[in-house]
Design a protein around this motif. Structure first.
Motif, PDB file in Angstrom:
ATOM      1  N   ASP A 173      -4.755   3.844 -13.808  1.00  0.00           N
ATOM      2  CA  ASP A 173      -4.061   4.197 -15.050  1.00  0.00           C
ATOM      3  C   ASP A 173      -2.578   4.447 -14.782  1.00  0.00           C
ATOM      4  O   ASP A 173      -1.719   4.096 -15.596  1.00  0.00           O
ATOM      5  CB  ASP A 173      -4.674   5.458 -15.670  1.00  0.00           C
ATOM      6  N   VAL A 198       9.950  16.847 -23.022  1.00  0.00           N
ATOM      7  CA  VAL A 198       9.472  15.514 -23.409  1.00  0.00           C
ATOM      8  C   VAL A 198      10.454  14.808 -24.331  1.00  0.00           C
ATOM      9  O   VAL A 198      10.849  13.675 -24.096  1.00  0.00           O
ATOM     10  CB  VAL A 198       8.081  15.613 -24.068  1.00  0.00           C
ATOM     11  N   HIS A 225       9.551  11.676 -21.925  1.00  0.00           N
ATOM     12  CA  HIS A 225       9.203  10.452 -22.651  1.00  0.00           C
ATOM     13  C   HIS A 225      10.340   9.942 -23.540  1.00  0.00           C
ATOM     14  O   HIS A 225      10.464   8.752 -23.772  1.00  0.00           O
ATOM     15  CB  HIS A 225       7.945  10.673 -23.490  1.00  0.00           C
ATOM     16  N   PRO A 243      -7.476  -3.426 -23.122  1.00  0.00           N
ATOM     17  CA  PRO A 243      -8.289  -2.332 -22.564  1.00  0.00           C
ATOM     18  C   PRO A 243      -7.472  -1.042 -22.473  1.00  0.00           C
ATOM     19  O   PRO A 243      -6.272  -1.081 -22.253  1.00  0.00           O
ATOM     20  CB  PRO A 243      -8.640  -2.850 -21.158  1.00  0.00           C
ATOM     21  N   ARG A 244      -8.188   0.063 -22.626  1.00  0.00           N
ATOM     22  CA  ARG A 244      -7.506   1.354 -22.677  1.00  0.00           C
ATOM     23  C   ARG A 244      -7.713   2.135 -21.399  1.00  0.00           C
ATOM     24  O   ARG A 244      -8.726   1.968 -20.741  1.00  0.00           O
ATOM     25  CB  ARG A 244      -8.083   2.195 -23.832  1.00  0.00           C
ATOM     26  N   PRO A 245      -6.762   3.010 -21.081  1.00  0.00           N
ATOM     27  CA  PRO A 245      -6.990   3.909 -19.945  1.00  0.00           C
ATOM     28  C   PRO A 245      -8.194   4.801 -20.221  1.00  0.00           C
ATOM     29  O   PRO A 245      -8.542   5.049 -21.385  1.00  0.00           O
ATOM     30  CB  PRO A 245      -5.717   4.755 -19.891  1.00  0.00           C
ATOM     31  N   ALA A 246      -8.795   5.280 -19.137  1.00  0.00           N
ATOM     32  CA  ALA A 246     -10.021   6.055 -19.291  1.00  0.00           C
ATOM     33  C   ALA A 246      -9.763   7.401 -19.962  1.00  0.00           C
ATOM     34  O   ALA A 246     -10.535   7.867 -20.764  1.00  0.00           O
ATOM     35  CB  ALA A 246     -10.656   6.256 -17.919  1.00  0.00           C
ATOM     36  N   ASP A 247      -8.656   8.026 -19.625  1.00  0.00           N
ATOM     37  CA  ASP A 247      -8.425   9.382 -20.112  1.00  0.00           C
ATOM     38  C   ASP A 247      -7.221   9.392 -21.030  1.00  0.00           C
ATOM     39  O   ASP A 247      -6.111   9.119 -20.612  1.00  0.00           O
ATOM     40  CB  ASP A 247      -8.183  10.321 -18.926  1.00  0.00           C
ATOM     41  N   ARG A 248      -7.475   9.702 -22.277  1.00  0.00           N
ATOM     42  CA  ARG A 248      -6.379   9.664 -23.224  1.00  0.00           C
ATOM     43  C   ARG A 248      -6.153  11.012 -23.882  1.00  0.00           C
ATOM     44  O   ARG A 248      -5.522  11.109 -24.928  1.00  0.00           O
ATOM     45  CB  ARG A 248      -6.659   8.598 -24.282  1.00  0.00           C
ATOM     46  N   ARG A 249      -6.672  12.050 -23.247  1.00  0.00           N
ATOM     47  CA  ARG A 249      -6.444  13.358 -23.859  1.00  0.00           C
ATOM     48  C   ARG A 249      -4.959  13.692 -23.811  1.00  0.00           C
ATOM     49  O   ARG A 249      -4.322  13.481 -22.784  1.00  0.00           O
ATOM     50  CB  ARG A 249      -7.212  14.443 -23.103  1.00  0.00           C
ATOM     51  N   PRO A 250      -4.413  14.200 -24.891  1.00  0.00           N
ATOM     52  CA  PRO A 250      -2.987  14.526 -24.861  1.00  0.00           C
ATOM     53  C   PRO A 250      -2.725  15.727 -23.962  1.00  0.00           C
ATOM     54  O   PRO A 250      -3.574  16.591 -23.803  1.00  0.00           O
ATOM     55  CB  PRO A 250      -2.663  14.866 -26.319  1.00  0.00           C
ATOM     56  N   THR A 251      -1.564  15.744 -23.351  1.00  0.00           N
ATOM     57  CA  THR A 251      -1.127  16.888 -22.562  1.00  0.00           C
ATOM     58  C   THR A 251       0.164  17.383 -23.186  1.00  0.00           C
ATOM     59  O   THR A 251       0.634  16.813 -24.171  1.00  0.00           O
ATOM     60  CB  THR A 251      -0.841  16.476 -21.116  1.00  0.00           C
ATOM     61  N   GLU A 252       0.715  18.428 -22.592  1.00  0.00           N
ATOM     62  CA  GLU A 252       1.970  18.940 -23.153  1.00  0.00           C
ATOM     63  C   GLU A 252       3.018  17.845 -23.167  1.00  0.00           C
ATOM     64  O   GLU A 252       3.822  17.733 -24.063  1.00  0.00           O
ATOM     65  CB  GLU A 252       2.477  20.119 -22.322  1.00  0.00           C
ATOM     66  N   MET A 253       2.984  17.017 -22.115  1.00  0.00           N
ATOM     67  CA  MET A 253       4.001  15.977 -22.023  1.00  0.00           C
ATOM     68  C   MET A 253       3.723  14.817 -22.958  1.00  0.00           C
ATOM     69  O   MET A 253       4.632  14.195 -23.479  1.00  0.00           O
ATOM     70  CB  MET A 253       4.061  15.440 -20.598  1.00  0.00           C
ATOM     71  N   SER A 254       2.457  14.479 -23.145  1.00  0.00           N
ATOM     72  CA  SER A 254       2.171  13.236 -23.843  1.00  0.00           C
ATOM     73  C   SER A 254       1.851  13.434 -25.322  1.00  0.00           C
ATOM     74  O   SER A 254       1.708  12.480 -26.046  1.00  0.00           O
ATOM     75  CB  SER A 254       1.000  12.523 -23.170  1.00  0.00           C
ATOM     76  N   ARG A 255       1.744  14.666 -25.736  1.00  0.00           N
ATOM     77  CA  ARG A 255       1.432  14.896 -27.144  1.00  0.00           C
ATOM     78  C   ARG A 255       2.621  14.431 -27.987  1.00  0.00           C
ATOM     79  O   ARG A 255       3.762  14.669 -27.646  1.00  0.00           O
ATOM     80  CB  ARG A 255       1.197  16.388 -27.374  1.00  0.00           C
ATOM     81  N   PRO A 256       2.323  13.734 -29.075  1.00  0.00           N
ATOM     82  CA  PRO A 256       3.447  13.319 -29.931  1.00  0.00           C
ATOM     83  C   PRO A 256       4.248  14.546 -30.345  1.00  0.00           C
ATOM     84  O   PRO A 256       3.674  15.559 -30.731  1.00  0.00           O
ATOM     85  CB  PRO A 256       2.754  12.682 -31.129  1.00  0.00           C
ATOM     86  N   LYS A 313       1.879   8.919 -18.606  1.00  0.00           N
ATOM     87  CA  LYS A 313       0.876   9.041 -19.663  1.00  0.00           C
ATOM     88  C   LYS A 313       1.643   8.919 -20.974  1.00  0.00           C
ATOM     89  O   LYS A 313       1.995   9.916 -21.625  1.00  0.00           O
ATOM     90  CB  LYS A 313       0.168  10.387 -19.548  1.00  0.00           C
TER      91      LYS A 313
END
Lengths: 460, 470
Positions: free
Chosen positions: A362, A265, A290, B444-457, A311
Motif C-alpha cells: 500500500d 495536513v 497532504h 483495486p483498493r488498498p486493504a486499510d482505508r480507515r481514516p487517520t488524523e492525517m488522512s481524514r478529509p 495514505k
C-alpha cells in the motif's frame, strides 16, 4: 521466509579475521552480491557490479570489488539492489498507546499522563510524557517486521503517539531479537500533537487550548533551564528549581536541539504549525502534509523537513454515494498526491510515512500515485532511503549504498515502483532474508490486520 | 493565471481575480454613486479614487488617472465596508476553551481558518472587518483576533495590523454553565452563580496584580543594576490580564442583564481598568448612563431575544436608547448567517428608535471601528483610510439592497457578477473531478482505508462554524 545457510558457511566466516566483531546476534556471514545492478541513491547507478557485505556493513560496492575469500557468492544477474526502504513515521514495535489512567498506577507502574480529571491548567502537564523514549519501549515484533521487510523496508522512525507530548522517537532496523539489536539511534525527535485529548471539561479542550499549552510548557522549559544554570553554578542562596518530569525531559531534548514533529495536513495547519514552531524556537518536522502543494512557499522558506503521509485522502467508504461534496474537497483529494512533486521542485526535504497503511504494498502504491502526479522516480526513491536518514541524523551510517554504511539493502527483480516487481532479498544489518517463493511485495502480509494509525482520531 | 481561473474553486479563482486587480500603484475610480461617507454626510453622484489600497480622493467629477480602472456606479450606493464587532467565524476547532473559568492563555489568532467559506459569504454581505471572539463559556475567555477579510490570504495576512488586542469576558448563564451538569464522575465547574462569576474575575485580577508586582519588581531590580536571580516565569494566563490593568488590551464582555453589567463595572473600577465593549447588553438601555459614564461601548442585537431567560427583558429600541445616552453603539451578528445582512439589522434602529440614516449606518461601520480601536483606518469614506468599500444596488438600509462589489484594501474581494459567471466553470470542474475519482476507485483498493488524523478529509464542516455559545 528466512534462508537458512549451511553451517559450513558460518564456519568459514568465523575463520576470517578481516571482519570486525559484531555487536548483534546475527550470524557473521560475508556475502558477495555479484552481477547486480546497483542503485546507490547517493551516486550514479552501476549497471552491473558487486556489493560485499560483511560484519553487518557494506564493505564495498561498485563495478569491481574484490570478493573476500570464503564469502557466500550470490549471482544476482538481472536483479537490482537498492538501499533498504525507510518508513519515516510509524509505531511499529511500540506497545499500544497507554490511555491516561483514572488514577496514578500504585506501586510505580508504567508512567501515564496525568488523569484528565485532575488537570486544572497547563501546570498539570496534561497528556505530556515527553520522557518516554521509543528506543526504550520498542519490542521487536518479528511477525510485523517480516511483513515490512518482505516489502523492502529495513528501517523506520518509530514514535509514541498518545497525548499532546507523547515522547521521543527512535530510528530502528527491522530485524533483531532484542531492543538492543534494533535501535539505530535513540532520542531522535520530540513528538507533539495539536489534537485535544480531553472533552469540553478538561484542559486543553480545544485546538487553541492545545497551542496555548504548548507555548506555556516551552516557556516553562526555558525558564527551568535558566534557573537550573544559575543553581548549578552556585546553589547557595537560591531556591532550588522544582523537578518537573515533563519539563526536565523537554529541557534535555531542546538542549540537544532535537527537532519537533508536528502533524499538519492542510495548508492552514502547516502554516499554523510553522508559526508555532517559530514561536517555540524549535526546528519543526511537518508530518502529514497532504495539502503541502498549497504551502510550498512556507515550507520552502526554511526548507522545513516534511514527512508526507502516503495514505492519501479518500472519500469515506461508507459515505452516501449521492451525497454532494464541496468542490474544494474534491480538489484536495485530487491534488494531495502532487505534494511530493511540489516539495521536490522547491527543494524541500521530504520522506514518506505509511501512516497506518497495513502493508508495504500500500505504501509503494501510495508513492506510485505521487510519481503519477509528477514526482521523479529518483526523488521518490531518495524520499524512501537517504532523505529520511538525513532528516533523522543517520545519513552517516545508512540511507545509501556506500562502503562502511550499515548493510540494509533490498534486492528486487525489477524497478522498485513497477507493480510487477518482486522483492527477492532483503539485508538488515548484513543479515540476509530471502524470499523463498519470491512473492510480490504486493502480496506480503496482505491479510494482516491493520496497523494502528500514527495518531488516533481524537476529538473532532 | 488563465488555468487558475478556469479550473480552480471559489478560493483560488477569487484570489486570482484579486491578484489581477492589486498591482501596487494601480488606481481604481468608482464614479457616479451616492457616497455614504458616514462622517460627512452623503455625496450625490460622488466619486471615490482608490490608490495603493487607500482612499486617495472623495468628491465629485474626479478625473481618472492614467491606467486607472474606472467603475461606473451610476445609480448605486457606496458605503464603507461593514464591520462586525462580534463574530465566531473562521475558527478551527472549538470556539470555546470550555475547560477552565479563566482561559486568557488561548488566542483566536492561533486558530484562524482563512479558507472558511463563511468569510466569502460575509464579503457577499458587504462585511470587510470582523472581530472574531472566543466563546462565552467562561468568565474570562480567550484573546480575540480582528480580521480584515482578505479572502485567499493566509491567516497571518488576514490579521488587522495595528488593531489593539482584545479579550472576551462573559457574565451570566453561559459562564455559570446554567443548564449544564457534569457528566458521570465529572465535577460541576466553578462558578455556578452570578456572584461566583464575579468572584472568578476578581480573583483572576488579584492574581494578575500580584504577577504585575513581581514583573515590576524584577524590572526595577534590573534597572537598578542589580543582578537579579531568575526572571519571573512568563504566565500566559496572567499576561493578558496585566495588559488589561495597563490599559493596552480591550475587554469585550458578553452580558445580558443590567445587574451583571453593574457588577462588572464595579470590579473594573475596583481594579482600575476600563471595559471596552459590553457585548449583547440586551438590558443596556436600563443602565445606559452608568455604561456611558464608564466610557464603555455597547454592541447589541437589533431585535433578537428571548432565546433564554436572561434575554427576555430586551427591547428593539436598545440601540437607539443607548445611542441617545452617548454610548458608542454597534449592532453585531454573532452569527455567520446574520452577518451577511448587518445592513438590514442596522436599518431596524431607524424604525425602532428613530435614528437617522447616518446614525443607523454608523452602528455597523464607524462605531464598531471605534469599539475595536481601528477608526483611524476604517469605518468611513475619508481620504487616507483603507479602501474597504461596498457598492450596493440600493441604499444599504433598504431591504432591497444587495452588495454587488466588496473591496478590501482597494482589492475586489467579492463581485456578484464575477461569482455568477464562474459557476458554470466550477460545476464543470466538479463534474470532471467526480468522474476522475470514480474511475480511480474502480481500480483495486488498498486493504486499510480507515481514516487517520492525517488522512481524514480536512475541509471544515459548514455547521461547525456556527456552533458558538451565545
Amino acid at each position: 521466509m528466512r534462508l537458512r545457510l549451511p553451517a559450513c558457511a558460518i564456519a568459514l566466516v568465523v575463520a576470517m579475521t578481516c571482519v570486525p566483531p559484531r555487536v548483534h546476534a546475527a550470524p557473521d556471514l560475508v556475502y558477495a552480491l555479484r552481477n547486480v545492478r546497483i542503485v546507490p541513491v547517493s551516486g550514479a547507478v552501476v549497471a552491473s557490479g558487486t556489493v560485499i557485505i560483511a560484519g553487518g556493513l557494506i564493505q564495498a560496492a561498485g563495478a569491481s570489488a574484490t570478493v573476500p575469500r570464503g564469502a557466500t557468492e550470490i549471482d544476482a544477474s538481472g536483479l537490482t539492489v537498492y538501499p533498504g526502504l525507510f518508513d519515516a513515521l510509524t509505531d511499529l514495535g511500540l506497545p499500544a498507546a497507554a490511555q491516561p489512567a483514572a488514577a496514578p498506577t500504585p506501586g510505580g507502574g508504567a508512567p501515564v499522563a496525568r488523569p484528565a480529571s485532575s488537570v486544572r491548567g497547563p501546570q498539570d502537564r496534561p497528556g505530556s510524557t515527553p520522557w518516554i523514549q521509543a528506543a526504550d519501549d520498542v519490542k521487536p515484533d518479528e511477525r510485523k517486521f517480516e511483513t515490512w521487510r518482505n516489502g523492502g523496508f529495513t528501517n523506520a522512525l518509530i514514535a509514541p503517539k498518545a497525548g499532546l507530548l507523547p515522547g521521543q522517537s527512535a530510528v530502528i532496523a527491522l530485524a533483531g531479537e532484542r531492543t538492543s539489536d534494533v535501535v539505530v539511534r535513540p532520542a531522535v525527535t520530540v513528538q507533539a500533537s495539536l489534537t485535544p485529548t480531553g472533552g469540553f471539561g478538561t484542559f486543553p479542550a480545544s485546538l487553541m487550548g492545545v497551542i496555548a499549552y504548548l507555548k506555556q510548557v516551552w516557556i516553562d522549559t526555558a525558564h527551568y533551564g535558566a534557573w537550573l544554570d544559575q543553581y548549578a553554578a552556585n546553589p547557595r542562596g537560591i531556591e532550588r528549581p522544582p523537578h518537573d518530569r515533563a519539563v526536565v525531559a523537554l529541557h534535555e531534548a531542546m538542549k540537544a536541539r532535537r527537532p519537533v514533529v508536528l502533524t499538519a495536513v492542510t495548508a492552514t495547519q502547516i502554516r499554523r504549525a510553522l508559526t508555532l514552531a517559530a514561536e517555540l524556537n524549535v526546528s519543526p518536522v511537518i508530518a502529514g502534509a497532504h495539502q503541502g502543494y498549497d504551502a510550498v512557499d512556507a515550507l520552502g522558506a526554511r526548507k522545513t523537513p516534511v514527512i508526507v503521509s502516503v495514505k492519501w485522502p479518500e472519500k469515506a467508504r461508507d459515505s452516501d454515494p449521492d451525497a454532494d461534496e464541496p468542490l474544494r474537497t474534491l480538489q484536495f483529494r485530487d491534488r494531495a498526491p502532487s505534494t511530493p512533486a511540489a516539495l521536490a521542485r522547491a527543494g524541500v526535504p521530504f520522506a514518506f510515512t505509511s501512516d497506518g497503511l497495513a502493508t508495504p504494498r500500500d505504501v509503494l502504491k501510495g508513492v506510485k500515485r505521487a510519481i503519477d502526479a509528477g514526482l521523479v522516480p529518483d526523488a521518490a526513491l531518495r524520499a524512501l532511503t537517504l532523505s529520511p536518514a538525513e532528516m533523522f541524523g543517520v545519513a552517516d551510517r545508512m540511507g545509501s549504498i556506500e562502503a562502511g554504511k550499515i548493510a540494509n539493502l533490498v534486492v528486487t527483480d525489477g524497478d522498485l515502483f513497477d507493480e510487477k516487481t518482486k522483492v527477492r532479498m532483503v539485508f538488515v544489518d548484513g543479515q540476509l532474508f530471502e524470499q523463498k517463493d519470491a512473492t510480490r511485495p504486493a502480496d506480503a502480509g496482505g491479510t494482516r490486520p491493520g496497523v494502528p494509525a500514527i495518531v488516533d482520531g481524537g476529538v473532532r | 493565471m488563465t488555468r487558475a481561473l478556469l479550473t480552480s474553486a471559489l478560493v483560488a479563482a477569487t484570489a486570482a481575480v484579486a491578484a489581477a486587480q492589486t498591482p501596487a500603484g494601480r488606481a481604481t475610480l468608482i464614479k457616479g454613486a451616492t457616497v455614504l461617507t458616514i462622517t460627512r454626510g452623503d455625496i450625490a453622484r460622488g466619486d471615490i479614487l482608490i490608490r495603493d489600497g487607500r482612499i486617495a480622493a472623495v468628491g465629485t467629477s474626479l478625473a481618472a488617472p492614467a491606467g486607472a480602472t474606472v467603475v461606473d456606479a451610476t445609480g448605486k450606493f457606496v458605503s464603507p465596508g461593514i464591520i462586525d464587532a462580534h463574530s465566531h467565524i473562521a475558527i478551527d476547532g472549538s470556539v470555546n476553551e470550555g475547560s477552565l473559568s479563566v482561559t486568557s492563555m488561548v488566542a483566536i489568532q492561533d486558530v484562524i481558518a482563512p479558507d472558511s467559506i463563511a468569510i466569502y459569504r460575509a464579503l457577499a454581505g458587504g462585511v470587510t472587518t470582523v472581530n472574531v471572539l472566543h466563546g462565552s463559556a467562561n468568565a474570562i475567555g480567550g484573546l480575540n483576533a480582528t480580521l480584515k477579510l482578505r479572502w485567499g490570504a493566509t491567516a497571518e495576512a488576514m490579521l488587522f495590523a495595528g488593531a489593539p488586542p482584545g479579550i472576551k469576558f462573559a457574565l451570566g448563564e453561559n459562564p455559570k454553565r446554567a443548564g449544564s451538569t457534569a457528566g458521570p464522575g465529572g465535577q460541576q465547574r466553578y462558578p455556578a452563580t452570578r456572584m461566583g462569576v464575579i468572584d472568578v474575575i476578581r480573583e483572576a485580577f488579584t492574581d494578575a496584580r500580584d504577577y504585575k508586582r513581581q514583573l515590576d519588581a524584577h524590572k526595577a531590580s534590573v534597572a537598578a543594576g542589580k543582578k537579579p536571580l531568575v526572571a519571573p516565569r512568563r504566565d500566559l494566563q496572567l499576561e493578558p490580564l496585566v495588559e488589561i490593568l495597563e490599559g493596552t488590551r480591550l475587554v469585550h464582555a458578553h452580558c445580558y442583564r443590567s445587574d451583571e453589567i453593574l457588577q462588572l463595572l464595579r470590579v473594573a473600577d475596583e481594579f482600575g481598568f476600563r471595559i471596552g465593549t459590553f457585548q449583547h447588553a440586551l438590558e443596556g438601555y436600563k443602565v445606559a448612563d452608568e455604561i456611558a459614564k464608564h466610557g464603555a461601548g455597547a454592541s447589541t442585537f437589533s431585535d433578537w431575544w428571548a432565546y433564554k431567560v436572561e434575554a427576555y427583558d430586551a427591547v428593539p429600541y436598545n440601540a437607539a436608547l443607548m445611542t441617545e445616552r452617548g454610548i458608542v453603539v454597534s449592532i453585531n451578528s454573532d452569527s455567520a448567517e446574520e452577518m451577511r445582512h448587518l445592513n438590514q439589522e442596522a436599518a431596524k434602529a431607524v424604525k425602532y428608535g428613530g435614528l437617522t440614516d447616518d446614525q443607523a449606518m454608523r452602528l455597523v461601520t464607524l462605531n464598531p471601528a471605534r469599539q475595536l480601536g481601528i477608526e483611524a483606518r476604517v469605518g468611513s469614506i475619508d481620504v487616507g483610510k483603507d479602501a474597504d468599500l461596498v457598492i450596493w444596488s440600493a441604499h444599504p438600509l433598504s431591504t432591497y439592497a444587495v452588495a454587488e462589489t466588496t473591496y478590501v484594501d482597494g482589492t475586489v474581494m467579492f463581485d456578484r457578477a464575477a461569482d455568477l459567471s464562474r459557476r458554470a466553470a466550477s460545476a464543470a470542474e466538479k463534474a470532471a473531478l467526480i468522474e476522475k475519482a470514480r474511475k480511480a476507485t474502480d481500480a483495486p483498493r488498498p486493504a486499510d482505508r480507515r481514516p487517520t488524523e492525517m488522512s481524514r478529509p480536512q475541509a471544515p464542516a459548514p455547521g461547525a462554524l456556527e456552533g458558538a455559545v451565545r
